[in-house]
Write a protein that holds these residues in place. Structure first.
Motif, short mmCIF file in Angstrom:
data_model
loop_
_atom_site.label_atom_id
_atom_site.label_comp_id
_atom_site.label_asym_id
_atom_site.label_seq_id
_atom_site.Cartn_x
_atom_site.Cartn_y
_atom_site.Cartn_z
N GLY A 453 29.85 -87.73 46.45
CA GLY A 453 30.24 -89.00 47.05
C GLY A 453 29.44 -90.18 46.58
O GLY A 453 29.65 -91.30 47.04
N HIS A 454 28.51 -89.95 45.66
CA HIS A 454 27.69 -91.05 45.12
C HIS A 454 28.42 -91.74 43.98
O HIS A 454 29.18 -91.10 43.24
N GLU A 455 28.15 -93.04 43.82
CA GLU A 455 28.69 -93.75 42.67
C GLU A 455 28.00 -93.28 41.39
O GLU A 455 26.82 -92.94 41.39
N LEU A 456 28.76 -93.30 40.30
CA LEU A 456 28.22 -92.94 38.99
C LEU A 456 28.19 -94.17 38.10
O LEU A 456 29.04 -95.06 38.23
N ILE A 457 27.24 -94.21 37.21
CA ILE A 457 27.14 -95.30 36.26
C ILE A 457 26.70 -94.74 34.92
O ILE A 457 25.98 -93.73 34.86
N ALA A 458 27.16 -95.35 33.84
CA ALA A 458 26.80 -94.91 32.50
C ALA A 458 26.12 -96.05 31.75
O ALA A 458 26.43 -97.23 31.97
N THR A 459 25.21 -95.70 30.87
CA THR A 459 24.50 -96.68 30.05
C THR A 459 24.59 -96.28 28.58
O THR A 459 24.67 -95.10 28.25
N SER A 460 24.56 -97.27 27.72
CA SER A 460 24.52 -97.04 26.28
C SER A 460 23.27 -97.70 25.72
O SER A 460 22.78 -98.69 26.25
N SER A 461 22.77 -97.14 24.60
CA SER A 461 21.50 -97.63 24.08
C SER A 461 21.47 -97.61 22.57
O SER A 461 22.24 -96.91 21.91
N PHE A 462 20.50 -98.36 22.04
CA PHE A 462 20.25 -98.34 20.61
C PHE A 462 19.38 -97.15 20.20
O PHE A 462 18.93 -97.07 19.06
N ASP A 463 19.10 -96.23 21.13
CA ASP A 463 18.48 -94.97 20.75
C ASP A 463 19.54 -93.94 20.35
O ASP A 463 19.23 -92.76 20.18
N ASN A 464 20.78 -94.40 20.21
CA ASN A 464 21.93 -93.60 19.77
C ASN A 464 22.49 -92.70 20.87
O ASN A 464 23.34 -91.86 20.58
N THR A 465 22.04 -92.86 22.10
CA THR A 465 22.52 -92.00 23.18
C THR A 465 23.19 -92.81 24.27
O THR A 465 22.95 -94.01 24.43
N ALA A 466 24.01 -92.10 25.05
CA ALA A 466 24.55 -92.63 26.30
C ALA A 466 24.07 -91.71 27.41
O ALA A 466 23.80 -90.52 27.19
N ARG A 467 23.96 -92.25 28.61
CA ARG A 467 23.49 -91.46 29.74
C ARG A 467 24.38 -91.67 30.95
O ARG A 467 24.88 -92.78 31.17
N LEU A 468 24.57 -90.62 31.71
CA LEU A 468 25.31 -90.66 32.97
C LEU A 468 24.31 -90.52 34.10
O LEU A 468 23.46 -89.62 34.08
N TRP A 469 24.42 -91.42 35.10
CA TRP A 469 23.42 -91.49 36.17
C TRP A 469 24.08 -91.40 37.55
O TRP A 469 25.22 -91.84 37.72
N ASP A 470 23.33 -90.89 38.50
CA ASP A 470 23.67 -91.02 39.91
C ASP A 470 23.16 -92.38 40.36
O ASP A 470 21.94 -92.63 40.38
N ALA A 471 24.08 -93.28 40.70
CA ALA A 471 23.68 -94.66 41.02
C ALA A 471 22.95 -94.76 42.34
O ALA A 471 22.29 -95.77 42.61
N GLU A 472 23.04 -93.75 43.17
CA GLU A 472 22.36 -93.77 44.46
C GLU A 472 20.91 -93.34 44.33
O GLU A 472 20.00 -93.97 44.87
N THR A 473 20.68 -92.25 43.60
CA THR A 473 19.33 -91.69 43.50
C THR A 473 18.61 -92.10 42.22
O THR A 473 17.38 -91.98 42.15
N GLY A 474 19.36 -92.53 41.21
CA GLY A 474 18.76 -92.85 39.93
C GLY A 474 18.54 -91.64 39.04
O GLY A 474 17.94 -91.76 37.97
N ALA A 475 19.03 -90.48 39.45
CA ALA A 475 18.85 -89.27 38.66
C ALA A 475 19.74 -89.32 37.42
O ALA A 475 20.91 -89.70 37.50
N CYS A 476 19.18 -88.93 36.27
CA CYS A 476 19.98 -88.83 35.05
C CYS A 476 20.70 -87.49 35.06
O CYS A 476 20.08 -86.43 35.08
N LEU A 477 22.03 -87.55 35.05
CA LEU A 477 22.85 -86.35 35.16
C LEU A 477 23.14 -85.73 33.80
O LEU A 477 23.37 -84.52 33.71
N LYS A 478 23.16 -86.56 32.75
CA LYS A 478 23.49 -86.03 31.43
C LYS A 478 23.10 -87.04 30.36
O LYS A 478 23.27 -88.25 30.53
N VAL A 479 22.56 -86.53 29.25
CA VAL A 479 22.30 -87.34 28.07
C VAL A 479 23.31 -86.94 26.99
O VAL A 479 23.38 -85.76 26.63
N PHE A 480 24.10 -87.88 26.52
CA PHE A 480 25.08 -87.62 25.46
C PHE A 480 24.47 -88.09 24.14
O PHE A 480 24.23 -89.28 23.95
#
Length: 571
Positions: A453-480
């Motif tokens: 039930g938490h919101e999800l957010i994704a980020t992109s970076s110049f380190d060549n990766t994207a990340r999926l996060w739990d927007a409530e807790t700040g936990a990184c759920l996956k590194v792509f």
């Protein structure tokens, strides 16, 4: 047979340095060198010099110097712990046990791997980077680019120092993300062989004469796609969906061309934004002129108020107001019906890089001054300021309910500000999304919540990766980590099932948000491969992805014809 001579001319060096000045935002220095070196008369001046070419050549020279320094008779020192520098003599921490015989084949393979890893870090990787990183108000030297750095030469697009990317992380640090061989393997193989799309799944639209930077589907006229390129040209494409039983597609009709030629040569388009009813399109440009046109191609109004490139245009939900962000440090609110400026906000001490609306009265802006401001049209001054980022803020986005705000920065973090913006209840509390090793270039909110039930957010970076996060807790759920070069664009599908990323390596990867794995990929087959923007359309029986390409084309992907994504194609 004698080998061909290696020739280096002063004119070539001058052109390389000129290009370096342009990339770094040294506009005055570039103009002076162009004049004093008479580069306009040089046959080399009109040649295309890739972004960061000077830095890449110097980096390759360091690689050669490293091999040259460590080569002793028939052995190569492979365990030296001392780095190489352009300006310092190398003192080798030589360990005799690290020497070993090396043949030419081994040396060649080692050098190739080093070059592969170097390519991750050179400025060529960040050549047409974030549209929000422009140079200072444009000079008249004719070669300014909206993706050059805005500041005083200490940084490159979304990156620090032009002689280093990833804020000084070494090549060995990059290995922590993945080996060059592993990245190459993942990048060049389809997600699943049986998931190859039918021939009509991907259409390439050719009409632009220069790189395509931006694209946007019309929200109410879904057959209309707008695309904008470096030469200030906007095309409106008429793209009705093909019948499901079609086996042959007729070439798309010629687009409607909106040729609003810029002042001087700074015409790079930075932003396309439709109002909610799809009747008007706001166009942001490097030439600092705001233009708004109709869905049928007529110019609705234009205004030269801004004194620097416009990096963001945002209509309010009702369409009454239009908000713009500019390199001149201002955010402006325009009365759309009256076609005039409503109010100019000079709240930032440096470039205003992005804006977003809470509602028809309240908006937020962010800037290179590391601050986010909340403003209200009915109140004087700043309603609330948020501070915490340690470097300039590239992008801000409110969540779908407009209750929380996400920001991302060159400080390698993203933040989620936990104020209730709709109710006007503000707090300095935020969740810090920490983990990227390079500048965070983009954020995207998922339209669907996580199973918890938490919101999800994704980020992109110049380190060549994207990340999926739990927007409530700040936990990184996956590194792509499938990309080999910086990621320029990231977006969720409108139903929240998929996450798409586009990169300078020419690949678009689509990930299953629930399973958190890559399910389909596509690559632009062109020497200029970068993907600058992705816009995902899902309306009625339409489910399509538009991509703005460095190859001067626009790609349109019909998701309903992709076997890998079929289970959600019509849901």
């Amino acid at each position: 047979m004698a080998s061909a001579p290696i020739l280096i001319t002063a004119d070539e060096v001058n052109c390389l340095i000129y290009s370096y000045f342009q990339d770094s935002g040294f506009q005055h220095s570039a103009f002076s060198l162009r004049s004093e070196g008479r580069l306009d008369q040089s046959p080399n001046f009109q040649k295309r010099i890739p972004r960061g070419e000077l830095v890449e050549l110097l980096s390759k020279a360091l690689l050669y110097t490293e091999v040259e320094t460590h080569w002793r008779e028939n052995t190569l020192t492979t365990n030296c712990k001392t780095g190489f520098s352009l300006l310092e003599d190398h003192v080798c921490s030589e360990d005799s046990s690290s020497k070993q015989p090396v043949n030419l084949a081994t040396l060649s393979m080692s050098s190739s791997l080093s070059r592969d890893m170097l390519n991750v870090r050179t400025l060529e990787d960040v050549d047409m980077a974030s549209k929000r990183k422009a140079s200072t108000p444009a000079t008249d030297d004719g070669r300014s680019d909206k993706r050059a750095r805005k500041d005083r030469g200490t940084e490159t697009p979304i990156q620090d120092s032009t002689s280093q990317t990833l804020d000084g992380d070494s090549i060995n640090d990059m290995v922590l993300f993945d080996s060059a061989a592993k990245k190459l393997k993942h990048a060049r193989s389809p997600a699943h062989e049986e998931d190859e799309p039918d021939p009509l799944a991907i259409r390439l639209l050719s009409a632009h004469a220069t790189e395509v930077f931006v694209c946007a589907w019309n929200p109410t006229l879904p057959h209309i796609l707008a695309s904008g390129s470096k030469d200030a040209i906007v095309h409106l494409w008429n793209l009705p969906i093909l019948p499901k039983d079609s086996s042959v597609a007729a070439p798309p009709a010629a687009p409607l061309t909106l040729a609003y030629y810029p002042k001087e040569d700074q015409g790079d388009l930075t932003s396309l934004d439709w109002n909610s009813d799809g009747s008007l399109l706001a166009i942001g440009s490097y030439d600092a002129i705001l233009r708004v046109c109709t869905s049928t191609g007529e110019l609705y109004f234009s205004n030269p108020k801004h004194q620097g490139p416009i990096f963001a245009t945002r209509f309010s939900k009702s369409g009454k107001w239009l908000l713009t962000a500019s390199l001149d440090s201002t955010a402006c609110v325009w009365n759309v019906k009256e076609k005039k400026l409503h109010k100019e906000y000079r709240s930032h001490s440096d470039c205003c890089l992005d804006v977003d609306w809470v509602d028809d009265e309240t908006f937020a802006s962010c800037g290179a001054d590391r601050v986010i401001h909340v403003m209200n049209l009915n109140k004087e001054g700043i309603v609330k300021s948020f501070k915490g980022h340690e470097n300039e803020i590239n992008q801000i986005k409110f969540n779908p309910t407009r209750t929380r705000l996400a920001s991302c920065s060159d400080d390698k973090t993203a933040r989620i500000w936990k104020s209730n913006f709709v109710k006007g209840v503000f707090s300095d509390e935020c969740v810090v999304l920490d983990g990227h090793r390079g500048h965070v270039s983009g954020v995207s909110w998922c339209p669907a919540p996580s199973p918890e039930g938490h919101e999800l957010i994704a980020t992109s970076s110049f380190d060549n990766t994207a990340r999926l996060w739990d927007a409530e807790t700040g936990a990184c759920l996956k590194v792509f980590s499938n990309h080999k070069r910086p990621i320029y664009t990231i977006t969720f599908s409108p139903d929240g099932h998929w996450l798409a990323t586009g990169s300078g390596d020419g690949w678009m990867h689509v990930y299953d948000v629930k399973e958190r794995e890559k399910v389909w990929s596509w690559r632009s087959e062109s020497p200029k491969r970068g993907i600058f923007e992705i816009d995902w359309q899902k309306k009625d029986n339409l489910n399509r992805i538009a991509l703005a390409l460095e190859s001067k084309k626009v790609a349109v992907v019909d998701v309903t014809r992709l076997p890998a994504l079929q289970r959600y194609a019509t849901s």
